[in-house]
Design an enzyme around this catalytic site. Structure first.
Site, mmCIF file in Angstrom:
data_model
loop_
_atom_site.group_PDB
_atom_site.id
_atom_site.type_symbol
_atom_site.label_atom_id
_atom_site.label_comp_id
_atom_site.label_asym_id
_atom_site.label_seq_id
_atom_site.Cartn_x
_atom_site.Cartn_y
_atom_site.Cartn_z
ATOM 1 N N THR A 41 0.836 -1.205 0.000
ATOM 2 C CA THR A 41 0.000 0.000 0.000
ATOM 3 C C THR A 41 0.867 1.249 0.000
ATOM 4 O O THR A 41 2.079 1.191 0.242
ATOM 5 C CB THR A 41 -0.918 0.023 1.239
ATOM 6 O OG1 THR A 41 -1.834 1.125 1.145
ATOM 7 C CG2 THR A 41 -0.108 0.173 2.525
ATOM 8 N N GLY A 61 5.080 2.374 -0.454
ATOM 9 C CA GLY A 61 5.727 1.114 -0.800
ATOM 10 C C GLY A 61 5.223 0.537 -2.100
ATOM 11 O O GLY A 61 6.012 0.050 -2.936
ATOM 12 N N TYR A 81 6.419 7.592 18.071
ATOM 13 C CA TYR A 81 6.673 7.602 16.631
ATOM 14 C C TYR A 81 7.921 8.427 16.316
ATOM 15 O O TYR A 81 8.785 7.986 15.545
ATOM 16 C CB TYR A 81 5.458 8.182 15.898
ATOM 17 C CG TYR A 81 5.663 8.341 14.411
ATOM 18 C CD1 TYR A 81 5.683 7.224 13.568
ATOM 19 C CD2 TYR A 81 5.821 9.596 13.831
ATOM 20 C CE1 TYR A 81 5.877 7.367 12.196
ATOM 21 C CE2 TYR A 81 6.013 9.745 12.462
ATOM 22 C CZ TYR A 81 6.041 8.636 11.646
ATOM 23 O OH TYR A 81 6.231 8.769 10.295
#
Length: 318
Positions: free
Chosen positions: A51, A54, A202
């Protein structure tokens, strides 16, 4: 009266956005990889290729003639992505293999089978990632962001580095983010057990990507294997699926965001651009060198993170 002013103001802003939409989109799209490099006979491995960025990277590599291995956690979605790539380019050599970066056993099994089946690896693109997840742990007990975004790719690269060296010249591309600027490596609580903030977790993992790239480049000197990190830009993809607020924000301001194809351009650039054949340990955005935060330039932190990562994964990588 105040309401009238607000409505009028919104109307003016909307009109300006409509008038300048083409210019806004052009600016938001960012840099484009201009390389016409052909990859006939080359093998490319891309994680998270089912998805977003990528998938677009996989399509580009396939159109350049490469054999593309799409390493995906969800094989069914991976096969759907592969089918769409073949539909877009009938000569595409793409294949899907299962890889769960949240499970070191899966990573080791993937690498073992890959090394049995594939003789060469010329480009490794560490693309997969998670963003702003609720607090969860990987199979091995690592906090999900640091576990998938950093440790999973660290182990994968370790297991494949020998083949990359044998296939040299070879390249490694590590997907990081502008968010690394706001990250710190919390060695005292790397897995956020004391306190947890999904955004900070993150950011820490994206800083870890930059530091890993820097230290790996130092260790790969004179091997003819290069490694560079990438900020793809703010991309309208499903990476924000764990944050309702971010999803709403990205939907409303989609005009100002990159499409996955636009977001893939810097990854592609670092993978194929002829002028980067000897460039290593650098950070790129919009197909150009990009700023790295001071904490991302610390050699001491990079080496310490390397040692801690090896210890957590139970490996020795000198």
């Amino acid at each position: 009266m105040v309401l009238v002013v607000i409505v009028a103001g919104l109307g003016v802003v909307t009109l300006l956005v409509i008038l300048f939409a083409p210019h806004i989109r052009k600016y938001a799209a960012g840099g484009v990889c201009q390389s016409s490099a052909v990859l006939d006979g080359k093998t490319v491995l891309i994680t998270g290729a089912n998805t977003g960025i990528g998938k677009e990277t996989a399509l580009d590599m396939a159109m350049r003639g490469a054999r593309v291995i799409m390493a995906c956690r969800d094989v069914e979605k991976g096969e759907e992505a592969a089918a769409s790539i073949r539909a877009a380019y009938s000569k595409a050599q793409v294949e899907v293999r299962e890889l769960d970066l949240a499970d070191t056993c899966s990573i080791r099994a993937f690498a073992q089978q890959f090394l049995r089946d594939v003789n060469q690896l010329h480009i490794l693109i560490n693309n997969a990632g998670v963003m702003m997840c609720p607090y969860t742990k990987t199979i091995d007990g690592f906090e999900m962001h640091i576990g998938v975004n950093h440790l999973g790719h660290f182990l994968l690269t370790y297991l494949l580095i020998g083949q990359l060296k044998r296939s040299a010249p070879a390249r490694i591309v590590v997907l990081s983010s502008l968010a690394h600027n706001f990250g710190w490596i919390r060695f005292h609580d790397l897995h956020s057990q004391g306190s947890y903030n999904s955004g900070l977790a993150y950011c820490q993992s994206k800083l870890a990507n930059v530091l890993f790239t820097r230290e790996l480049a130092r260790r790969l000197k004179d091997t003819n294997v290069t490694v560079n990190s990438v900020h793809p830009g703010t991309v309208n993809s499903d990476l924000t699926r764990h944050s309702t607020l971010m999803t709403i924000f990205f939907t409303v301001f989609s005009m100002f965001l990159k499409t996955p194809r636009e977001g893939a351009q810097t990854s592609i650039y670092c993978a194929v651009a002829e002028e980067l054949h000897s460039i290593s340990g650098k950070h790129f955005s919009d197909c150009a060198p990009a700023f790295v935060a001071p904490q991302g330039r610390s050699e001491e932190t990079a080496r310490r993170l390397w040692d801690v990562s090896c210890e957590l994964l139970g490996i020795e990588w000198d």
